[in-house]
Scaffold this active site. Sequence first.
Site, mmCIF file in Angstrom:
data_model
loop_
_atom_site.group_PDB
_atom_site.id
_atom_site.type_symbol
_atom_site.label_atom_id
_atom_site.label_comp_id
_atom_site.label_asym_id
_atom_site.label_seq_id
_atom_site.Cartn_x
_atom_site.Cartn_y
_atom_site.Cartn_z
ATOM 1 N N GLN A 103 15.725 13.828 21.478
ATOM 2 C CA GLN A 103 14.741 13.977 22.557
ATOM 3 C C GLN A 103 13.339 13.888 21.968
ATOM 4 O O GLN A 103 13.011 14.607 21.016
ATOM 5 C CB GLN A 103 14.916 15.290 23.314
ATOM 6 C CG GLN A 103 14.076 15.282 24.593
ATOM 7 C CD GLN A 103 14.117 16.558 25.396
ATOM 8 O OE1 GLN A 103 13.857 17.628 24.856
ATOM 9 N NE2 GLN A 103 14.412 16.466 26.682
ATOM 10 N N TYR A 175 5.562 19.104 30.427
ATOM 11 C CA TYR A 175 4.921 18.617 29.204
ATOM 12 C C TYR A 175 4.123 17.335 29.489
ATOM 13 O O TYR A 175 3.963 16.947 30.641
ATOM 14 C CB TYR A 175 5.969 18.475 28.096
ATOM 15 C CG TYR A 175 6.620 19.818 27.813
ATOM 16 C CD1 TYR A 175 5.831 20.900 27.404
ATOM 17 C CD2 TYR A 175 7.971 20.033 28.027
ATOM 18 C CE1 TYR A 175 6.391 22.155 27.190
ATOM 19 C CE2 TYR A 175 8.543 21.293 27.809
ATOM 20 C CZ TYR A 175 7.750 22.341 27.393
ATOM 21 O OH TYR A 175 8.286 23.594 27.195
ATOM 22 N N ARG A 227 14.032 11.997 30.947
ATOM 23 C CA ARG A 227 14.240 13.268 31.662
ATOM 24 C C ARG A 227 13.027 13.595 32.523
ATOM 25 O O ARG A 227 11.881 13.453 32.076
ATOM 26 C CB ARG A 227 14.479 14.397 30.653
ATOM 27 C CG ARG A 227 15.010 15.657 31.314
ATOM 28 C CD ARG A 227 15.397 16.723 30.311
ATOM 29 N NE ARG A 227 16.574 17.433 30.791
ATOM 30 C CZ ARG A 227 16.812 18.726 30.608
ATOM 31 N NH1 ARG A 227 15.981 19.465 29.926
ATOM 32 N NH2 ARG A 227 17.888 19.289 31.096
ATOM 33 N N GLY A 319 23.596 23.573 29.161
ATOM 34 C CA GLY A 319 22.568 24.171 28.322
ATOM 35 C C GLY A 319 23.080 25.483 27.754
ATOM 36 O O GLY A 319 23.825 25.530 26.764
HETATM 37 C C1 LIG Z 1 17.023 27.844 24.491
HETATM 38 C C2 LIG Z 1 16.627 26.733 25.400
HETATM 39 C C3 LIG Z 1 15.787 25.731 24.931
HETATM 40 C C4 LIG Z 1 15.464 24.640 25.742
HETATM 41 N N1 LIG Z 1 14.731 23.608 25.213
HETATM 42 C C5 LIG Z 1 14.608 22.460 25.911
HETATM 43 C C6 LIG Z 1 14.089 21.289 25.285
HETATM 44 O O1 LIG Z 1 13.771 21.253 24.078
HETATM 45 N N2 LIG Z 1 13.978 20.173 26.055
HETATM 46 C C7 LIG Z 1 14.339 20.143 27.374
HETATM 47 O O2 LIG Z 1 14.215 19.092 28.015
HETATM 48 N N3 LIG Z 1 14.864 21.233 27.972
HETATM 49 C C8 LIG Z 1 15.032 22.368 27.278
HETATM 50 N N4 LIG Z 1 15.672 23.441 27.847
HETATM 51 C C9 LIG Z 1 16.211 23.342 29.221
HETATM 52 C C10 LIG Z 1 17.716 22.946 29.192
HETATM 53 O O3 LIG Z 1 17.884 21.631 28.695
HETATM 54 C C11 LIG Z 1 18.362 23.038 30.579
HETATM 55 O O4 LIG Z 1 17.731 22.132 31.436
HETATM 56 C C12 LIG Z 1 18.266 24.428 31.191
HETATM 57 O O5 LIG Z 1 18.659 25.425 30.266
HETATM 58 C C13 LIG Z 1 19.169 24.548 32.435
HETATM 59 O O6 LIG Z 1 20.505 24.311 32.070
HETATM 60 P P1 LIG Z 1 21.567 25.504 31.895
HETATM 61 O O7 LIG Z 1 21.569 26.287 33.177
HETATM 62 O O8 LIG Z 1 22.881 24.795 31.655
HETATM 63 O O9 LIG Z 1 21.127 26.341 30.751
HETATM 64 C C14 LIG Z 1 15.955 24.567 27.075
HETATM 65 C C15 LIG Z 1 16.773 25.598 27.543
HETATM 66 C C16 LIG Z 1 17.131 26.659 26.735
HETATM 67 C C17 LIG Z 1 18.071 27.694 27.271
#
Ligand SMILES: Cc1cc2nc3c(=O)[nH]c(=O)nc-3n(C[C@H](O)[C@H](O)[C@H](O)COP(=O)(O)O)c2cc1C
Length: 385
Positions: A103, A175, A227, A319
């Site tokens: 990413q 971002y 994304r 996630g």
């Molecule tokens: C610890 C953590 C770090 C994350 N870092 C990013 C990231 O670097 N880039 C991004 O696009 N989304 C990031 N997200 C968002 C996740 O990709 C995801 O969209 C979000 O957690 C919802 O999905 P989930 O309910 O399955 O956790 C992050 C989420 C978590 C929990």
Amino acid sequence: MSSQDPILQPFALRDNFVVRNRMVMAPMTNFSSHADGTVSEEEIAYYTARSGGVGMVITACAYVSTSGVGFDGEIGVQADRHLPGLRRLAETIEVRGAKAILQIFHGGRTCRPDLVENGDVVGPSDVRLERAPAQPIRPLREEEILSIVQDFGEATRRAIKAGFSGVEIHGANGYLLQQFFSAHTNRRTDDWGGDLQRRMRFPLAVLEEVQRTVALHADRPFIVGYRFSPEEADDDGITLEDTFALTSELAKRKPDYLHVSLSDFWSRPRRAADIETPRVLQLQRHIGHLTPLMAVGSIHTPDEARLALATGVPLLALGREIVVEPEWVEKVASNRTNDIRISLTKQDRETLVVPEPLWNSIVNTPGWFPVSDEVKCVEADKSTP
Ligand SMILES: Cc1cc2nc3c(=O)[nH]c(=O)nc-3n(C[C@H](O)[C@H](O)[C@H](O)COP(=O)(O)O)c2cc1C
């Protein structure tokens, strides 16, 4: 589980590029790279534990410019010195059968001054952040905008060189790319701001530069995903209708997939012509026939994943769940569904192979992850449909 399980069906993102099943590790920042952005052993171990089942692993966001570092311990793809670690990371993932997708990211106005070059926080315009009202944001000059576009190209060249199977452009979660697209954060009066077409110019320029770089440097199928966040809360922020316009323009340029960032897969629009139909269904109808859609958001159990795939959305990202259960897909494939963890305890760090900085964030941020006194598995989850 059966061989007919929709979760386990391969998916061809394009000719000669088949993903082994429908589940993807969502991009998640782990705060664990070295201070210079190079990959650490802890990260390698974390991804090793999670690459054996999913079809694709999208890495934590990697900064492409020194002006775009968003987090402590963020991985970098900004300089050639990042290449050896990136090579190891790609290999670690690919050798276990998952496609490794890097990413690529610029934090723009959300960056902390102590992490960016000269403490200079940049963005489309000086619209102060509520959480840091004293922090000025320096509007980017045109030549700087063009130089960041090139940085995304250079990052892509490095990802190809390091052995990744693709890149995902981070256009979501507030971002830099989203900051340009949003009328809330982009108040420019030049050709990079103003009406919808002008606000799209920067994200589209980044996609085109990344695709140009792939055409020039990739000697194997190399995919490009994008994304996006479908809506913003601010009155003058992004609406679902704006997102329809952006995704139509993105789709015309034929990215390999579009990835909608949602905290809840089934969430409904805040404001739109239709506020009853979940956003993901409206987006699938709008662009699903043009570009494969990936979606994410609070999917924990295999039944929840099957229900989500039944919408026609071909790829699902996990996630938090893949942090809590590194072997999620392996357990579905080997009929051990009841052993899938859906919560963790504060003692699980080593068992789950989670780097310490990420672990500390998880256990010190109440309500973010499902943390309980004892591990809960799918079997114990009576709410599963
Ligand atoms: C610890 C953590 C770090 C994350 N870092 C990013 C990231 O670097 N880039 C991004 O696009 N989304 C990031 N997200 C968002 C996740 O990709 C995801 O969209 C979000 O957690 C919802 O999905 P989930 O309910 O399955 O956790 C992050 C989420 C978590 C929990």
